[in-house]
Design an enzyme around this catalytic site. Structure first.
Site, PDB file in Angstrom:
ATOM      1  N   HIS A  53      -2.891   0.057   4.790  1.00  0.00           N
ATOM      2  CA  HIS A  53      -3.320  -0.784   3.671  1.00  0.00           C
ATOM      3  C   HIS A  53      -2.301  -1.880   3.426  1.00  0.00           C
ATOM      4  O   HIS A  53      -1.252  -1.921   4.067  1.00  0.00           O
ATOM      5  CB  HIS A  53      -3.576   0.050   2.413  1.00  0.00           C
ATOM      6  CG  HIS A  53      -2.388   0.712   1.814  1.00  0.00           C
ATOM      7  ND1 HIS A  53      -1.685   1.713   2.454  1.00  0.00           N
ATOM      8  CD2 HIS A  53      -1.752   0.530   0.614  1.00  0.00           C
ATOM      9  CE1 HIS A  53      -0.694   2.117   1.675  1.00  0.00           C
ATOM     10  NE2 HIS A  53      -0.705   1.409   0.565  1.00  0.00           N
ATOM     11  N   HIS A  55      -0.275  -2.941   0.898  1.00  0.00           N
ATOM     12  CA  HIS A  55       0.882  -2.941   0.007  1.00  0.00           C
ATOM     13  C   HIS A  55       2.171  -3.256   0.773  1.00  0.00           C
ATOM     14  O   HIS A  55       2.370  -2.796   1.898  1.00  0.00           O
ATOM     15  CB  HIS A  55       0.993  -1.620  -0.733  1.00  0.00           C
ATOM     16  CG  HIS A  55      -0.036  -1.484  -1.809  1.00  0.00           C
ATOM     17  ND1 HIS A  55      -0.378  -0.275  -2.380  1.00  0.00           N
ATOM     18  CD2 HIS A  55      -0.799  -2.418  -2.458  1.00  0.00           C
ATOM     19  CE1 HIS A  55      -1.310  -0.461  -3.307  1.00  0.00           C
ATOM     20  NE2 HIS A  55      -1.577  -1.755  -3.358  1.00  0.00           N
ATOM     21  N   ASP A  57       5.212  -2.314   0.644  1.00  0.00           N
ATOM     22  CA  ASP A  57       6.094  -1.250   1.137  1.00  0.00           C
ATOM     23  C   ASP A  57       5.529  -0.556   2.368  1.00  0.00           C
ATOM     24  O   ASP A  57       6.176   0.339   2.925  1.00  0.00           O
ATOM     25  CB  ASP A  57       6.394  -0.230   0.025  1.00  0.00           C
ATOM     26  CG  ASP A  57       5.164   0.483  -0.485  1.00  0.00           C
ATOM     27  OD1 ASP A  57       4.097  -0.156  -0.609  1.00  0.00           O
ATOM     28  OD2 ASP A  57       5.253   1.696  -0.773  1.00  0.00           O
ATOM     29  N   HIS A  58       4.354  -0.983   2.822  1.00  0.00           N
ATOM     30  CA  HIS A  58       3.768  -0.439   4.050  1.00  0.00           C
ATOM     31  C   HIS A  58       3.678  -1.480   5.170  1.00  0.00           C
ATOM     32  O   HIS A  58       3.535  -1.105   6.334  1.00  0.00           O
ATOM     33  CB  HIS A  58       2.386   0.148   3.764  1.00  0.00           C
ATOM     34  CG  HIS A  58       2.428   1.390   2.948  1.00  0.00           C
ATOM     35  ND1 HIS A  58       2.196   2.635   3.460  1.00  0.00           N
ATOM     36  CD2 HIS A  58       2.719   1.585   1.634  1.00  0.00           C
ATOM     37  CE1 HIS A  58       2.326   3.555   2.510  1.00  0.00           C
ATOM     38  NE2 HIS A  58       2.646   2.928   1.397  1.00  0.00           N
ATOM     39  N   HIS A 111      -7.367   4.046  -3.382  1.00  0.00           N
ATOM     40  CA  HIS A 111      -6.049   3.494  -3.706  1.00  0.00           C
ATOM     41  C   HIS A 111      -6.111   1.969  -3.617  1.00  0.00           C
ATOM     42  O   HIS A 111      -5.639   1.258  -4.510  1.00  0.00           O
ATOM     43  CB  HIS A 111      -5.018   4.063  -2.746  1.00  0.00           C
ATOM     44  CG  HIS A 111      -3.613   3.605  -3.002  1.00  0.00           C
ATOM     45  ND1 HIS A 111      -2.935   3.942  -4.147  1.00  0.00           N
ATOM     46  CD2 HIS A 111      -2.757   2.846  -2.246  1.00  0.00           C
ATOM     47  CE1 HIS A 111      -1.713   3.413  -4.105  1.00  0.00           C
ATOM     48  NE2 HIS A 111      -1.590   2.747  -2.968  1.00  0.00           N
ATOM     49  N   ASP A 128      -1.419   6.038   1.505  1.00  0.00           N
ATOM     50  CA  ASP A 128      -1.285   6.446   0.108  1.00  0.00           C
ATOM     51  C   ASP A 128      -2.587   6.999  -0.459  1.00  0.00           C
ATOM     52  O   ASP A 128      -2.788   6.975  -1.680  1.00  0.00           O
ATOM     53  CB  ASP A 128      -0.824   5.256  -0.741  1.00  0.00           C
ATOM     54  CG  ASP A 128       0.623   4.876  -0.489  1.00  0.00           C
ATOM     55  OD1 ASP A 128       1.292   5.567   0.306  1.00  0.00           O
ATOM     56  OD2 ASP A 128       1.083   3.871  -1.077  1.00  0.00           O
ATOM     57  N   HIS A 166       4.676   8.712   1.482  1.00  0.00           N
ATOM     58  CA  HIS A 166       5.783   8.873   0.538  1.00  0.00           C
ATOM     59  C   HIS A 166       6.209  10.335   0.429  1.00  0.00           C
ATOM     60  O   HIS A 166       5.399  11.248   0.609  1.00  0.00           O
ATOM     61  CB  HIS A 166       5.373   8.390  -0.859  1.00  0.00           C
ATOM     62  CG  HIS A 166       5.160   6.922  -0.959  1.00  0.00           C
ATOM     63  ND1 HIS A 166       6.152   6.041  -1.297  1.00  0.00           N
ATOM     64  CD2 HIS A 166       4.047   6.168  -0.764  1.00  0.00           C
ATOM     65  CE1 HIS A 166       5.676   4.811  -1.313  1.00  0.00           C
ATOM     66  NE2 HIS A 166       4.392   4.854  -0.989  1.00  0.00           N
TER      67      HIS A 166
END
Length: 258
Positions: A53, A55, A57-58, A111, A128, A166
């Site tokens: 996805h 985001h 942080d990915h 999400h 996530d 995570h």
């Protein structure tokens, strides 16, 4: 195949899957530096990147990684993932030759609206959407969508190794115990996770069978979970209404304990 969880940021994992020859794929590299260090330490060559996805942080490390080592980047069709050159869709069989791996792409909105998971090689890279003892927050999707997504993931074989994005397991455990305090599988999972974390090891991957037995978000039809949500959801609540009540309770729990 060799699986490695590479820590990034405060609690992210970048997943590396490599064959005996040292050819590897990376899943959700939010940072370039930790992944480069792991590749060098393990003597691995990056051959492809899979993204679940959009985001940051990915996906935040992708541009730097492919500038140094151009490799194909697979991601869902979302304009917010500009670094991808191969778009994947629900039901697609993604086959790579180096390393030789095959994954089924599963659309899992909830999400985010375009979130996907990759299932194959006995593993589930779910970003996530599904966490150990929890699930992702509903930033762009509805309870109905997330429940349907989790139902699809829960239908995979028991032995599937869940590789999420995570290290949230102990935090999720505190909430899960408020929902099913008498769940012995949950108690056993928590004991295992505490030991792993005390040893400095990831709590992941975990088998999907263990998650089905202990994760309240996969147990929306369990009598104890139904009873725990009776005040919010009501006696005649649908599965989606119960799920929505559970997610809202987790959001409030997180806010109260943050």
């Amino acid at each position: 195949m060799h699986l490695l969880a590479v820590p990034a940021f405060a609690d992210n994992y970048i997943w590396l899957l490599a064959d005996a020859a040292g050819d590897a794929i990376a899943v959700d590299p939010g940072q370039a530096a930790p992944l480069r260090a792991a590749l060098e330490r393990e003597g691995l060559r990056l051959r492809a990147i899979l993204l679940t996805h959009h985001h940051a942080d990915h996906i935040g490390g992708v541009a730097e990684l492919i500038a140094a080592t151009p490799v194909p980047v697979y991601a869902p069709a979302d304009a917010r993932i500009a670094c991808a050159d191969h778009r994947v869709a629900d039901g697609q069989m993604l086959t790579l030759s180096t390393p030789a791996v095959r994954f089924t792409v599963i659309a899992v909105p909830g999400h985010t609206r375009s979130h996907v998971a990759y299932a194959g090689e006995g593993l589930l890279f779910c970003g996530d959407t599904l966490f150990s003892l929890g699930c992702g927050r509903l930033f762009e999707g509805s309870p109905e969508q997330m429940l349907a997504s989790l139902d699809r993931l829960a239908a995979l074989p028991d032995a599937t190794g869940v590789c999420c994005g995570h290290e949230y397991t102990l935090d999720n455990a505190a909430f899960a115990q408020t929902i099913e305090p008498g769940n012995r599988a949950l108690e056993a999972r928590i004991a295992t996770v505490r030991r792993l974390r005390a040893e400095g090891r990831p709590s992941l991957p975990v088998s999907l069978g263990e998650e089905r037995a202990s994760n309240p978000f996969l147990r929306i039809d369990a009598p104890a979970v139904i009873a725990a949500l009776s005040a919010e959801a009501g006696a005649g609540a649908t599965r989606a209404e119960r799920f929505g009540a559970l997610r809202r309770r987790k959001d409030l729990f997180r806010a109260a304990t943050a």
